[in-house]
Enzyme design. Structure first.
Site, mmCIF file in Angstrom:
data_model
loop_
_atom_site.group_PDB
_atom_site.id
_atom_site.type_symbol
_atom_site.label_atom_id
_atom_site.label_comp_id
_atom_site.label_asym_id
_atom_site.label_seq_id
_atom_site.Cartn_x
_atom_site.Cartn_y
_atom_site.Cartn_z
ATOM 1 N N TYR A 98 0.850 -1.193 0.000
ATOM 2 C CA TYR A 98 0.000 0.000 0.000
ATOM 3 C C TYR A 98 0.894 1.254 0.000
ATOM 4 O O TYR A 98 2.065 1.191 0.368
ATOM 5 C CB TYR A 98 -0.918 -0.046 1.245
ATOM 6 C CG TYR A 98 -1.843 1.128 1.356
ATOM 7 C CD1 TYR A 98 -2.880 1.314 0.435
ATOM 8 C CD2 TYR A 98 -1.681 2.071 2.365
ATOM 9 C CE1 TYR A 98 -3.714 2.400 0.526
ATOM 10 C CE2 TYR A 98 -2.513 3.170 2.467
ATOM 11 C CZ TYR A 98 -3.535 3.334 1.539
ATOM 12 O OH TYR A 98 -4.351 4.414 1.617
ATOM 13 N N ASN A 129 1.593 3.804 1.746
ATOM 14 C CA ASN A 129 2.416 4.313 2.857
ATOM 15 C C ASN A 129 3.271 3.232 3.510
ATOM 16 O O ASN A 129 3.906 3.494 4.531
ATOM 17 C CB ASN A 129 1.534 5.003 3.905
ATOM 18 C CG ASN A 129 0.645 4.035 4.660
ATOM 19 O OD1 ASN A 129 0.739 2.828 4.488
ATOM 20 N ND2 ASN A 129 -0.211 4.568 5.512
ATOM 21 N N LYS A 130 3.364 2.051 2.932
ATOM 22 C CA LYS A 130 4.138 0.979 3.554
ATOM 23 C C LYS A 130 5.626 1.128 3.207
ATOM 24 O O LYS A 130 6.011 2.036 2.491
ATOM 25 C CB LYS A 130 3.566 -0.377 3.139
ATOM 26 C CG LYS A 130 2.107 -0.588 3.614
ATOM 27 C CD LYS A 130 1.990 -0.779 5.106
ATOM 28 C CE LYS A 130 0.634 -0.681 5.755
ATOM 29 N NZ LYS A 130 -0.517 -1.326 5.202
ATOM 30 N N THR A 131 6.457 0.227 3.746
ATOM 31 C CA THR A 131 7.909 0.435 3.613
ATOM 32 C C THR A 131 8.391 0.310 2.167
ATOM 33 O O THR A 131 9.455 0.803 1.825
ATOM 34 C CB THR A 131 8.706 -0.523 4.515
ATOM 35 O OG1 THR A 131 8.344 -1.865 4.176
ATOM 36 C CG2 THR A 131 8.404 -0.252 5.980
ATOM 37 N N MET A 132 7.640 -0.382 1.341
ATOM 38 C CA MET A 132 7.799 -0.250 -0.113
ATOM 39 C C MET A 132 6.404 -0.323 -0.712
ATOM 40 O O MET A 132 5.482 -0.848 -0.080
ATOM 41 C CB MET A 132 8.730 -1.326 -0.712
ATOM 42 C CG MET A 132 8.265 -2.752 -0.574
ATOM 43 S SD MET A 132 9.180 -3.904 -1.677
ATOM 44 C CE MET A 132 8.080 -3.914 -3.115
#
Ligand SMILES: *Cc1c(COP(=O)(O)O)cnc(C)c1O
Length: 389
Positions: free
Chosen positions: A188, A190-193
């Protein structure tokens, strides 16, 4: 997301997308093959190799889809129960309801805000089939304790690894742990990738992976007929179940492949930002997030502050004040036991979740993303000091 970025307002999160990602997406679009194809297959192989331990990766269009496919492939359905921490996003729990199974929400550990193993144990009934631990904020749950419990009671462990790329437990990457049936990562925005929207389910059992691949695309099994004849025409397929439409596009996978190449560098940037927050906020009336045990990796998806009794401002007012100072914050999460659907379906009361209750009323997540500059982080720290020091 569609608005032009406001230079003065620091958003809670901003994706870390560069020219290499843009070029990869453009190349995928020019290739003439935009839906699931060679990019998605390559992304799966590269992701499985990154996780290690001989796992298989199944690319999907969200982590929610991956969690659903994992529970479906494990045969979880009506009459079954799964155990989920209350302090999570509703996706962790909703997938069990898609299948007609019931959800037992449990409390979290006061220090880590990850699911509390003792609370999991207390919630096990003869109907319990699985637990879905959430590596809250990017810190691994106590997987040794949870795997021991799972083994003792014959339960599946499906890790909600939406925050946990790259996180380690016992020196191994989340996703590669032998005691788990599956781990599901989210891409998604805003996730780390990110792949815009997307997810990756990681499993070690080949049968489970095969079922998930079939159910990911309408229950179509292209291999079933081929097993019996070598003369299967390319246009032929068999529908073996009423499956879902959960495949990842090649456009998304092309973006994901570049992000994956950068994921360790982005994690290092997040870790450096977290270290600075831990150092420069430590004298404020705040409980700072738990660090990972020595030699373990924390993905630092979130940086969650909790106001202590000494703070002269409440959580809601602090979030408003920070917004006025140009800093976007969020809350992870309003616990599920407070959400109308879950609260009413299971007649839940806040007193049943003392740690999640205590935490959520005092918590806020401050900006932490790899594309954040030192100057931007300085503005967050200054705004917090102005309100709290
Ligand atoms: C983001 C998230 C999900 C859902 O991920 P999607 O890819 O948006 O489906 C599930 N669980 C947790 C804990 C999350 O943060």
């Amino acid at each position: 997301m569609s608005q032009a970025p406001d230079q003065s307002f620091l958003p809670f999160a901003r994706p870390d997308i560069g020219e290499a990602e843009i070029a990869a997406v453009a190349a995928a679009m020019r290739s003439g093959w935009v839906t699931t194809g060679p990019q998605a297959r390559a992304f799966e192989e590269e992701f499985a190799a990154f996780i290690g331990g001989g796992v298989q990766a199944v690319a999907v269009n969200s982590a929610t889809a991956g969690l659903h496919l994992a529970l479906e492939a494990l045969g979880i359905g009506a009459g079954d129960e799964v155990i989920v921490p209350s302090l999570t996003f509703t996706a962790t729990a909703e997938v069990a309801r898609y299948l007609g199974a019931d959800v037992r929400l449990v409390d979290v550990d006061a220090r880590t805000l990850c699911v509390d193993a003792a609370a999991v144990e207390a919630a096990i009934t003869p109907r319990t089939r699985a637990m879905l631990p959430v590596h809250y904020g990017g810190l691994a749950c106590d997987m040794a304790a949870l795997h021991a419990l799972a083994e003792r009671h014959g339960l599946h462990v499906v890790e909600d690894a939406a925050h946990a790329l790259p996180t380690t437990s016992g020196g191994h990457r989340i996703g590669s742990l032998a005691g788990s049936s599956a781990a599901v990562f989210s891409f998604y925005a805003n996730k780390t990738m990110t792949t815009g929207e997307g997810g990756m389910a990681v499993v070690r059992d080949a049968k489970l992976a095969a079922r998930m691949r079939v159910m990911r695309l309408h229950g179509i099994d292209r291999d079933a007929f081929a097993r019996f004849t070598s003369r299967t025409p390319a246009w032929y397929y068999e529908v073996v179940a009423p499956g879902f439409k959960y495949n990842m596009t090649d456009v998304a996978a092309a973006l994901g492949r570049v992000q994956l190449q950068r994921v360790e560098a982005m994690a290092q940037r997040r870790a450096a930002l977290a270290a600075r927050y831990l150092e420069e906020l430590r004298d404020l009336p705040l409980t700072l997030p738990a660090a990972a045990p020595e030699r373990e990796a924390h993905a630092w998806h979130l940086f969650v502050l909790r106001l202590t009794d000494e703070a002269r401002i409440g959580r809601d007012d602090l979030i408003d004040a920070l917004a006025r100072r140009g800093v976007g914050c969020s809350v992870h999460y309003v616990p599920l036991h407070r959400q109308p659907y879950w609260r009413d379906r299971y007649a839940l009361r806040p007193e049943q979740f003392p740690q999640a209750e205590a935490a959520w009323q005092r918590m806020l997540s401050i900006p932490l993303f790899s594309a954040m500059s030192d100057e931007e982080q300085g503005r967050v720290i200054a705004a917090l000091r102005a309100e709290l020091a």
